[in-house]
Motif scaffolding. Structure first.
Motif, PDB file in Angstrom:
ATOM      1  N   ALA A 157       0.835  -1.208   0.000  1.00 53.47           N
ATOM      2  CA  ALA A 157       0.000   0.000   0.000  1.00 53.47           C
ATOM      3  C   ALA A 157       0.869   1.257   0.000  1.00 53.47           C
ATOM      4  CB  ALA A 157      -0.934  -0.009   1.210  1.00 53.47           C
ATOM      5  N   LEU A 158       1.960   1.215   0.753  1.00 49.03           N
ATOM      6  CA  LEU A 158       2.876   2.364   0.767  1.00 49.03           C
ATOM      7  C   LEU A 158       3.551   2.539  -0.599  1.00 49.03           C
ATOM      8  CD1 LEU A 158       4.432   1.876   4.328  1.00 49.03           C
ATOM      9  CD2 LEU A 158       3.042   3.813   3.610  1.00 49.03           C
ATOM     10  N   SER A 159       3.887   1.420  -1.248  1.00 52.38           N
ATOM     11  CA  SER A 159       4.486   1.488  -2.603  1.00 52.38           C
ATOM     12  C   SER A 159       3.534   2.191  -3.550  1.00 52.38           C
ATOM     13  CB  SER A 159       4.740   0.089  -3.179  1.00 52.38           C
ATOM     14  OG  SER A 159       5.668  -0.596  -2.427  1.00 52.38           O
ATOM     15  N   ALA A 160       2.248   1.834  -3.457  1.00 49.86           N
ATOM     16  CA  ALA A 160       1.248   2.433  -4.348  1.00 49.86           C
ATOM     17  C   ALA A 160       1.151   3.941  -4.079  1.00 49.86           C
ATOM     18  CB  ALA A 160      -0.102   1.762  -4.145  1.00 49.86           C
ATOM     19  N   LEU A 161       1.099   4.318  -2.802  1.00 51.57           N
ATOM     20  CA  LEU A 161       1.000   5.749  -2.465  1.00 51.57           C
ATOM     21  C   LEU A 161       2.240   6.512  -2.928  1.00 51.57           C
ATOM     22  CD1 LEU A 161      -0.618   5.545   1.085  1.00 51.57           C
ATOM     23  CD2 LEU A 161      -1.669   6.529  -0.961  1.00 51.57           C
ATOM     24  N   GLN A 168       9.682   0.553   6.577  1.00 51.16           N
ATOM     25  CA  GLN A 168      10.381   1.816   6.854  1.00 51.16           C
ATOM     26  C   GLN A 168      10.833   2.462   5.533  1.00 51.16           C
ATOM     27  OE1 GLN A 168      13.570   0.310   9.295  1.00 51.16           O
ATOM     28  NE2 GLN A 168      12.298   0.135  11.130  1.00 51.16           N
ATOM     29  N   PHE A 169      11.375   1.644   4.658  1.00 45.92           N
ATOM     30  CA  PHE A 169      11.920   2.132   3.385  1.00 45.92           C
ATOM     31  C   PHE A 169      10.830   2.800   2.543  1.00 45.92           C
ATOM     32  CE2 PHE A 169      13.037   1.283  -1.130  1.00 45.92           C
ATOM     33  CZ  PHE A 169      14.215   2.009  -1.188  1.00 45.92           C
ATOM     34  N   LYS A 170       9.683   2.130   2.431  1.00 43.63           N
ATOM     35  CA  LYS A 170       8.598   2.687   1.603  1.00 43.63           C
ATOM     36  C   LYS A 170       7.965   3.920   2.258  1.00 43.63           C
ATOM     37  CE  LYS A 170       8.649   0.140  -2.020  1.00 43.63           C
ATOM     38  NZ  LYS A 170       9.062   0.720  -3.295  1.00 43.63           N
ATOM     39  N   LEU A 171       7.870   3.887   3.580  1.00 43.99           N
ATOM     40  CA  LEU A 171       7.317   5.031   4.316  1.00 43.99           C
ATOM     41  C   LEU A 171       8.165   6.280   4.040  1.00 43.99           C
ATOM     42  CD1 LEU A 171       6.567   4.920   8.092  1.00 43.99           C
ATOM     43  CD2 LEU A 171       8.316   6.429   7.325  1.00 43.99           C
ATOM     44  N   LEU A 172       9.481   6.124   4.098  1.00 41.22           N
ATOM     45  CA  LEU A 172      10.400   7.248   3.864  1.00 41.22           C
ATOM     46  C   LEU A 172      10.270   7.761   2.433  1.00 41.22           C
ATOM     47  CD1 LEU A 172      13.449   5.635   5.685  1.00 41.22           C
ATOM     48  CD2 LEU A 172      12.291   7.720   6.415  1.00 41.22           C
ATOM     49  N   GLY A 173      10.205   6.814   1.491  1.00 40.82           N
ATOM     50  CA  GLY A 173      10.097   7.200   0.077  1.00 40.82           C
ATOM     51  C   GLY A 173       8.803   7.945  -0.204  1.00 40.82           C
ATOM     52  N   LYS A 204       9.131  13.778  16.714  1.00 40.54           N
ATOM     53  CA  LYS A 204       9.101  12.299  16.681  1.00 40.54           C
ATOM     54  C   LYS A 204       9.652  11.775  15.353  1.00 40.54           C
ATOM     55  CE  LYS A 204       5.638  10.257  19.714  1.00 40.54           C
ATOM     56  NZ  LYS A 204       4.209  10.225  19.907  1.00 40.54           N
ATOM     57  N   LEU A 205       9.197  12.397  14.270  1.00 44.11           N
ATOM     58  CA  LEU A 205       9.647  11.966  12.941  1.00 44.11           C
ATOM     59  C   LEU A 205      11.147  12.193  12.799  1.00 44.11           C
ATOM     60  CD1 LEU A 205       9.367  11.155   9.928  1.00 44.11           C
ATOM     61  CD2 LEU A 205       8.726  13.510   9.428  1.00 44.11           C
ATOM     62  N   VAL A 206      11.611  13.405  13.152  1.00 40.23           N
ATOM     63  CA  VAL A 206      13.026  13.729  12.952  1.00 40.23           C
ATOM     64  C   VAL A 206      13.912  12.813  13.804  1.00 40.23           C
ATOM     65  CG1 VAL A 206      14.785  15.535  13.189  1.00 40.23           C
ATOM     66  CG2 VAL A 206      12.531  16.091  12.231  1.00 40.23           C
ATOM     67  N   GLU A 207      13.477  12.542  15.031  1.00 32.69           N
ATOM     68  CA  GLU A 207      14.287  11.642  15.887  1.00 32.69           C
ATOM     69  C   GLU A 207      14.374  10.245  15.301  1.00 32.69           C
ATOM     70  OE1 GLU A 207      12.570  12.016  19.783  1.00 32.69           O
ATOM     71  OE2 GLU A 207      13.799  13.782  20.277  1.00 32.69           O
ATOM     72  N   ARG A 208      13.248   9.785  14.736  1.00 35.29           N
ATOM     73  CA  ARG A 208      13.244   8.445  14.121  1.00 35.29           C
ATOM     74  C   ARG A 208      14.158   8.431  12.889  1.00 35.29           C
ATOM     75  NH1 ARG A 208      12.607   3.230  15.322  1.00 35.29           N
ATOM     76  NH2 ARG A 208      10.749   2.190  14.549  1.00 35.29           N
ATOM     77  N   LEU A 209      14.154   9.525  12.126  1.00 32.04           N
ATOM     78  CA  LEU A 209      15.025   9.604  10.942  1.00 32.04           C
ATOM     79  C   LEU A 209      16.489   9.523  11.353  1.00 32.04           C
ATOM     80  CD1 LEU A 209      13.424  12.409   8.695  1.00 32.04           C
ATOM     81  CD2 LEU A 209      13.218   9.944   8.490  1.00 32.04           C
ATOM     82  N   VAL A 210      16.823  10.264  12.410  1.00 32.48           N
ATOM     83  CA  VAL A 210      18.212  10.267  12.874  1.00 32.48           C
ATOM     84  C   VAL A 210      18.617   8.860  13.317  1.00 32.48           C
ATOM     85  CG1 VAL A 210      19.766  11.158  14.664  1.00 32.48           C
ATOM     86  CG2 VAL A 210      18.200  12.705  13.458  1.00 32.48           C
ATOM     87  N   GLU A 211      17.686   8.180  13.974  1.00 30.77           N
ATOM     88  CA  GLU A 211      17.959   6.791  14.417  1.00 30.77           C
ATOM     89  C   GLU A 211      18.187   5.896  13.183  1.00 30.77           C
ATOM     90  OE1 GLU A 211      15.255   3.213  16.200  1.00 30.77           O
ATOM     91  OE2 GLU A 211      14.714   5.242  16.834  1.00 30.77           O
ATOM     92  N   TRP A 212      17.323   6.040  12.179  1.00 32.47           N
ATOM     93  CA  TRP A 212      17.442   5.188  10.979  1.00 32.47           C
ATOM     94  C   TRP A 212      18.657   5.530  10.115  1.00 32.47           C
ATOM     95  CZ3 TRP A 212      11.519   5.456   9.509  1.00 32.47           C
ATOM     96  CH2 TRP A 212      10.815   4.564  10.328  1.00 32.47           C
ATOM     97  N   CYS A 213      19.179   6.771  10.283  1.00 32.80           N
ATOM     98  CA  CYS A 213      20.393   7.134   9.531  1.00 32.80           C
ATOM     99  C   CYS A 213      21.575   6.264   9.960  1.00 32.80           C
ATOM    100  CB  CYS A 213      20.756   8.602   9.768  1.00 32.80           C
ATOM    101  SG  CYS A 213      19.754   9.730   8.794  1.00 32.80           S
ATOM    102  N   VAL A 252      17.223   1.804   3.920  1.00 31.97           N
ATOM    103  CA  VAL A 252      16.570   2.629   4.956  1.00 31.97           C
ATOM    104  C   VAL A 252      17.500   3.791   5.346  1.00 31.97           C
ATOM    105  CG1 VAL A 252      15.740   2.632   7.352  1.00 31.97           C
ATOM    106  CG2 VAL A 252      15.171   0.724   5.826  1.00 31.97           C
ATOM    107  N   MET A 253      18.789   3.468   5.456  1.00 32.31           N
ATOM    108  CA  MET A 253      19.770   4.487   5.850  1.00 32.31           C
ATOM    109  C   MET A 253      19.806   5.600   4.784  1.00 32.31           C
ATOM    110  SD  MET A 253      23.516   3.530   7.214  1.00 32.31           S
ATOM    111  CE  MET A 253      24.654   3.820   5.892  1.00 32.31           C
ATOM    112  N   GLY A 254      19.874   5.206   3.522  1.00 35.09           N
ATOM    113  CA  GLY A 254      19.934   6.180   2.419  1.00 35.09           C
ATOM    114  C   GLY A 254      18.683   7.033   2.359  1.00 35.09           C
ATOM    115  N   GLU A 255      17.506   6.394   2.473  1.00 37.30           N
ATOM    116  CA  GLU A 255      16.237   7.139   2.382  1.00 37.30           C
ATOM    117  C   GLU A 255      16.068   8.088   3.567  1.00 37.30           C
ATOM    118  OE1 GLU A 255      13.819   7.787   0.335  1.00 37.30           O
ATOM    119  OE2 GLU A 255      14.285   6.431  -1.294  1.00 37.30           O
ATOM    120  N   SER A 256      16.541   7.692   4.758  1.00 39.51           N
ATOM    121  CA  SER A 256      16.429   8.569   5.937  1.00 39.51           C
ATOM    122  C   SER A 256      17.257   9.827   5.722  1.00 39.51           C
ATOM    123  CB  SER A 256      16.923   7.860   7.194  1.00 39.51           C
ATOM    124  OG  SER A 256      16.178   6.708   7.399  1.00 39.51           O
TER     125      SER A 256
END
Length: 607
Positions: free
Chosen positions: A381-385, A419-424, A445-454, A462-466
């Motif tokens: 579903a995330l891919s479609a969006l 995570q990967f599709k959500l970021l994309g 919350k979003l920015v902290e999660r991005l920093v964690e995924w980096c 996931v690292m690249g998309e973050s």
């Protein structure tokens, strides 16, 4: 047992000069013993040394030849007998017999060679060496149109022999393809579709060959699509359908064949299967539903086949697939979402779908899978969006429909594909959408999660998309608040690391974001930029001849912005930047050369 021992002795002694009658009697005795206990009799035959004798009995002139070949076929049903048959030198005389005209001899010889080749590397090599495959392919060609029972039996045996000969062996499969076996087999399937055994052999042979790329090109020149769909429509039994599916799946990876299958009416068959099996809990039906819906998605991967089925969004197939999304079957929800993602591969389709309310359907589907959801459905579903968010005109519509909020619910996911599709999806949505980028960029919350995924070193995607989303939040919002949120969450060091990525596009995105940070909030970010050794990295990028022109340009723009900070200016002065930059004044790229002159002037003034 005594008779058998007697017969074996007799065969050894008298094989060269015995009368045909006594020879026939001995061979009959062996066949009888094999029929009663194949394994035990085969062991005795091997120990007796009679196999070597068989080589001399396999002559076209002898009336016993068919019986000898039959015995070899029977013993070779045992794995432990295949190598001994090869070692006894039976392959060359058997291959020679393929040239004779006697149907019974051909039948038994085909069986013998097929059984010796079954799962036996040595057997296949020996048949290859003796040139057996070529003769069999010629036989298939010449017998292809004959529909009498004897010819069909022979065709079945020869197909089986080629199948055993080439199974899971790319080299031998390529050899058969080069001999032109594919058009012959397709023709066979068309002519003999009433013969179950022969049809089955053809299907297994196709399944064998269809995995190879070179075979798909050959299949595309035949009417295989039409024949398989015709055959498929006749099937009632699950196993038979399954066999055809196993051939269709690898063939449908080829775009030309995808279109042929669509034109031959496969889609209608698949939709019918879905309709019949969707509410069933029988194991066979569940398997069929999965295979049919998966194959449907595969057909939509081809641009032409997909566009043909979309029919400007009016197509009945497209409408049917839409109805899968609210279904209660996870399999259909998954296939429906994947199908939408495949339809969403060009701007026209995406715009049409968004205007016709597909976004709400996908958000409702995601809502059903937030708590303990099905990961594959979430991912689809995330891919479609994400795909739907690519056209510029769709972004604002999707944002106002609440897609960003729907997607953010999955920040809690620990599954890298989700995570990967959500970021994309978020990155696509905020492209050139300043307000949305600012709103998301201030979401701690979003920015902290991005920093964690980096730091998700195990998941490069996931690292690249973050990293890319962090950069995008700054580039599209150009907001001081967003920069402050990212500094406070520890995101600066990741943007600096991103500037050293092996992908030019990511380096560039990082440098543009860092230049905005330096222009808008240099004091806030100063310490982090210093700790991340940004100045040293920029020196390296400018000194490296392999750096792309846009990287050099943006690095110089960034240097000019950094010298507004005292500690960073000191670092710039302590490294020989002027030397590197003066060289770039003669760079072949005009924009780089101009920026080098400007940067040189700025540095000279500051020093």
């Amino acid at each position: 047992a005594d008779n058998l021992s007697e017969a074996l002795k007799k065969l050894k002694i008298t094989s060269t000069d015995s009368t045909t009658d006594s020879l026939e009697g001995c061979l009959d005795c062996l066949l009888q013993a094999l029929a009663q206990n194949n394994m035990e009799t085969s062991e005795k035959i091997q120990k007796s040394g009679v196999l070597q004798v068989f080589a001399s009995l396999l002559t076209p002139q002898s009336s016993c030849t068919a019986k000898v070949a039959n015995i070899i076929a029977e013993v070779a049903r045992n794995e432990f007998m295949r190598n001994p048959c090869v070692d006894a030198g039976l392959i060359p005389p058997l291959v020679q017999l393929l040239n004779c005209k006697d149907q019974e001899v051909l039948l038994q010889t085909g069986r013998a060679l097929g059984n010796i080749c079954y799962d036996s590397h040595e057997g296949r090599n020996a048949v290859d060496h003796a040139g057996g495959a070529h003769i069999v392919v010629d036989h298939l060609r010449s017998l292809c149109s004959k529909t009498d029972p004897a010819s069909e039996k022979l065709l079945t045996v020869f197909c089986g022999m080629l199948m055993n000969y080439s199974n899971e062996n790319d080299t031998l499969q390529s050899q058969l393809i080069n001999m032109g076996v594919i058009p012959t087999l397709v023709k066979l399937l068309g002519i003999h579709c009433q013969n179950a055994a022969l049809t089955e052999m053809c299907l297994v042979a196709f399944g064998n060959l269809a995995e190879l790329e070179s075979s798909k090109e050959q299949f595309a020149y035949t009417n295989i699509a039409e024949e398989l769909v015709k055959l498929f429509k006749k099937q009632i039994e699950h196993d038979k359908k399954e066999m055809i599916f196993e051939v269709l799946a690898p063939l449908a990876e080829n775009d030309v064949i995808k279109l042929q299958l669509v034109e031959a009416g496969l889609v209608e068959c698949l939709l019918e299967i879905v309709q019949k099996t969707v509410d069933s809990d029988k194991e066979d039906d569940i398997a069929e539903l999965k295979t049919a819906s998966d194959l449907m998605v595969l057909l939509l991967l081809g641009d032409e086949s997909m566009q043909k089925l979309f029919e400007g969004g009016k197509g009945s197939v497209f409408q049917r697939v839409l109805s899968w999304i609210p279904s209660n079957s996870h399999q259909l929800q998954l296939a429906g979402a994947l199908a939408i993602a495949n339809f969403a591969r060009n701007d026209g389709n995406c715009i049409h779908m968004v205007d016709n309310g597909i976004v709400q359907k996908l958000m409702d589907l995601l809502d059903r899978h937030v708590e303990d959801g099905n990961v594959t459905v979430q991912h689809a579903a995330l891919s479609a969006l994400r795909n739907l968010a690519i056209p510029v005109v769709n972004k604002a519509k999707m944002l106002s429909a609440g897609v960003a909020e729907a997607v953010l619910k999955f920040l809690i996911s620990e599954m890298p594909p989700v995570q990967f599709k959500l970021l994309g999806t978020l990155r696509m949505l905020i492209d050139a959408q300043a307000e949305a980028a600012e709103q998301l960029g201030k979401n701690v919350k979003l920015v902290e999660r991005l920093v964690e995924w980096c730091e998700a070193k195990d998941h490069a995607g996931v690292m690249g998309e973050s990293n890319r989303l962090l950069s995008a939040l700054i580039r599209h919002s150009k907001s001081k608040d967003v920069i402050r949120t990212i500094v406070q969450s520890g995101g600066i060091k990741h943007l600096v690391t991103m500037a050293t990525s092996e992908h030019v596009i990511m380096q560039n995105e990082a440098l543009v974001a860092l230049a905005l940070i330096a222009a808008l909030e240099l004091v806030t970010a100063e310490k982090d930029l210093e700790n991340a050794q940004l100045v040293q990295i920029l020196h390296r990028l400018l000194s490296d001849d392999r750096s792309a022109p846009e990287i050099k340009y943006n690095s110089m723009v960034l240097i000019c912005a950094l010298i507004g900070s005292e500690p960073l200016q000191k670092e710039v002065q302590s490294m020989a930047f002027l030397e590197v930059i003066s060289k770039l004044r003669s760079h072949e790229n005009k924009t780089v050369a101009q920026q080098a002159s400007l940067t040189e002037q700025r540095l000279a003034v500051e020093s």
